[in-house]
Design an enzyme around this catalytic site. Structure first.
Site, PDB file in Angstrom:
ATOM      1  N   ASP A 281       0.828  -1.211   0.000  1.00 11.01           N
ATOM      2  CA  ASP A 281       0.000   0.000   0.000  1.00 11.01           C
ATOM      3  C   ASP A 281       0.861   1.260   0.000  1.00 11.01           C
ATOM      4  O   ASP A 281       0.561   2.245  -0.648  1.00 11.01           O
ATOM      5  CB  ASP A 281      -0.932   0.020   1.220  1.00 11.01           C
ATOM      6  N   CYS A 282       1.962   1.188   0.756  1.00 17.22           N
ATOM      7  CA  CYS A 282       2.809   2.380   0.825  1.00 17.22           C
ATOM      8  C   CYS A 282       3.795   2.467  -0.337  1.00 17.22           C
ATOM      9  O   CYS A 282       4.248   3.548  -0.706  1.00 17.22           O
ATOM     10  CB  CYS A 282       3.527   2.435   2.168  1.00 17.22           C
TER      11      CYS A 282
END
Ligand code: SF4
Ligand code: SF4
Lengths: 132, 502
Positions: B129-130
């Site tokens: 996600d990051c």
């Protein structure tokens, strides 16, 4: 002077069978030193050493017999930018071509080389090559 | 008299420090005596320039957009270790390129970068996600990286064993090409100029000390891996900023038949504080001893063939068992001198100040061999004990029958006393048949130079014998040359197959 002779065994004078070198020695009276010979079923390569003064004569006669002749001036060549003067080539050369000068820089005495190729493979820095 | 480091640094700053290279020191001490030399000389510079496999660099590449957490990283197709953080990697000098169309490895990437060339960075990721990005390919120069910090776990060996080879074939090792039957000796190290030789007690060489590393000012981190100063084999872990390094002192190399390595110039300045340091820096090549080890013995503990000094080695030949053998180095003495001289020039120009160790290295520590919880399998573990053999006076016909009946391809040949004298294979027998049966007895066709093994030889070494000689079985003999078993490629296959399955 070193001459590299190459020939095809399909030619008229097949040095694998015909004594080409012996014939040249007999005719010209020049003493030829055979330093290396690789002869297989199709072709051959022979490195000879002859006195400088007679090289032209020997060369002409061999060429007449269908042998191609190349003068090997710097049989083994050193790329000074790649060489770091380590000396790894010194002890493995059978002809003692390499040594150090008093400043520990590599000295190459290329006339003695018989083109065995050992140093070319052993140099860690890819600094040595055989003259094309 | 003693001198303080502050005094020496003050002299370096005002340009009055007297700096000499380590090879000049013995002569100075001869001339002035120890007290005189202490008064006269402020710093001794050392240097070495040779193959240091255990080298590499940390890189921080900066973040891409969208960002990627690089899980696997390649620089010019050479894989770097990326299990560190999102955009950091460590590239080891000996790692080889995935595509093997030319000898190329980590050392070449490092040299290319230092020489100002571009390098292709390729990385892959699962995506998070990051860090959503899954792949990247880009071209980088050294100046494009945030950091390129060289960290070499093991450099600058105190001394190194010299190498020779007693076997019948040429060996290709990290010590270079070793000719058969002790045809040459190969050595490494700069003798009197070597950093650690000039401070064997590690009094002024230790953590935090500034050094010359590949043309840049670097620093000693601490003891190197495998540091074994107690036996004369101390090592250093060193670091330096790659962006300031010079190609002249950082050169990729390929040891034929072994692999890629990196030649690095390392130099350590030694402050002359007291007469003990004067004495240790006055060391000569004659005083620095090393062993000529037989690399033909494929074991950890290899026999020593001779004990020699660096003076002997540098003379170009050494004596082994009464014979003169040519010796040549792998490291560059000219390069070592250039390192020591450049370091001297830095100090004379006030470009570098000295520091004492913030933590001392252990001068008595010894490296241990690996603890092996399972002993490497031995030939006796897997050899076939049911040996079908034949005596040399038997007729070839008998041998043929025996080969057929026992479905074997190899018959060890014994003499009247039961000792191994040869071997014959089905191939030898067929050849004899084609030769119109003129040859009658086993001894006429057997191979007399038998490649053999012993029950306690590690299986890997036996496997290498099979491969190198392109044969498929080895008779196993005891100390009296009696055949106690036979080891075939099939026995080996069982072992390695079993290992892999586990
Ligand atoms: S081995 Fe190669 S690098 Fe070393 S001295 Fe010889 S030519 Fe130069
Ligand atoms: S090719 Fe052979 S003979 Fe010629 S210099 Fe190299 S090692 Fe010596």
């Amino acid at each position: 002077m070193k001459l590299l002779l190459t020939f095809s065994r399909k030619g008229q004078y097949d040095p694998g069978r015909e004594p080409v070198i012996a014939r040249v020695v007999k005719e010209t009276g020049v003493l030829i030193n055979v330093e290396k010979a690789n002869i297989d079923s199709m072709a051959g390569e022979v490195l000879i050493d002859v006195p400088d003064a007679d090289a032209a004569l020997v060369r002409r006669r061999l060429e007449e017999m269908g042998v191609s002749v190349r003068v090997m001036e710097n049989a083994v060549a050193r790329d000074e930018a790649e060489c770091i003067d380590c000396g790894a080539c010194i002890s493995i050369c059978p002809q003692e071509v390499f040594s150090f000068d008093p400043g520990w820089r590599l000295r190459v005495n290329a006339e003695r080389c018989v083109l065995c190729g050992r140093c070319i493979r052993a140099c860690p820095h890819g600094a040595l090559s055989q003259q094309e | 008299m003693e001198k303080s480091l502050d005094l020496i640094n003050a002299r370096i700053r005002d340009g009055s420090a007297r700096v000499v290279t380590a090879d000049e020191m013995p002569g100075i001490v001869d001339e002035l005596g120890e007290e005189g030399a202490l008064e006269e000389v402020d710093v001794v510079t050392t240097g070495t320039f040779g193959a240091m496999c255990s080298s590499g660099a940390f890189f921080n590449f900066g973040h891409a957009d969208p960002p990627i957490r690089m899980e696997r990283v390649w620089l010019n197709d050479v894989e770097a270790y990326a299990g560190i953080a999102a955009v950091d990697a460590y590239l080891g000098a000996t790692q080889e390129a995935d595509t093997k169309d030319r000898p190329y490895g980590g050392a070449h990437v490092l040299e290319d970068l230092v020489a100002g060339g571009t390098v292709e960075l390729r990385a892959t990721s699962r995506g998070t996600d990051c860090y959503p990005r899954r792949g990247i390919t880009t071209e980088l120069l050294l100046e494009d990286m945030n950091q390129a910090i060289m960290v070499n776990p093991r450099n600058s060996y105190q001394r190194y064993n010299a190498a020779t080879n007693t076997t019948d074939r040429t060996l290709h090792t990290y010590m270079g090409t070793l000719l058969p039957r002790c045809g040459n000796v190969s050595y490494s190290g700069a003798g009197t100029l070597s950093p650690l030789v000039n401070d064997p007690g590690f009094r002024v060489i230790g953590s935090g000390v500034p050094i010359f590393l590949a043309g840049a000012e670097g620093m000693i981190v601490g003891e190197g891996t495998q540091h074994s100063a107690g036996g004369g084999f101390g090592t250093l872990m060193v670091t330096g900023d790659m962006k300031r390094m010079r190609q002249e002192f950082l050169r990729a190399a390929v040891m034929n038949g072994y692999g890629v390595t990196l030649y690095i110039g390392v130099g350590v300045p030694i402050p002359v504080l007291d007469t003990r340091i004067v004495r240790s820096t006055a060391v000569r090549d004659e005083d620095i001893m090393t062993e000529v080890i037989d690399y033909g013995t494929p074991r950890r503990d290899r026999p020593s063939m001779a004990r020699v000094s660096y003076a002997d080695l540098k003379s170009g030949s050494v004596e082994i068992g009464g014979e003169t053998v040519r010796a040549s180095s792998l490291s560059s003495y000219r390069g070592a001198r250039a390192v020591a001289q450049e370091l001297k020039a830095w100090l004379e120009a006030g470009k570098m100040e000295l520091a004492l160790p913030t933590r001392r290295l252990d001068p008595a520590k010894r490296a241990k061999p690996m603890r092996e919880t399972a002993v490497a399998p031995r030939v006796s573990d897997i050899m076939n004990r049911q040996v079908i053999s034949i005596t040399e006076d038997e007729e070839i016909r008998v041998a043929a029958k025996r080969l057929l009946k026992d479905e074997t391809n190899h018959l060890p040949v014994l003499d009247g006393n039961g000792a191994l004298v040869g071997i014959i294979t089905t191939y030898d027998v067929s050849k004899a048949v084609v030769n119109d049966g003129r040859l009658k007895q086993v001894k006429d066709i057997m191979t007399r130079k038998v490649i053999k093994t012993t029950p306690d030889e590690p299986v890997d070494i036996a496997a290498q014998k099979l491969e190198q000689n392109n044969i498929s079985a080895l008779p196993v003999v005891d100390a009296t040359n009696r055949v106690v078993g036979i080891l075939s490629a099939i026995d080996l296959g069982k072992l390695f197959g079993g290992r892999r399955r586990r």
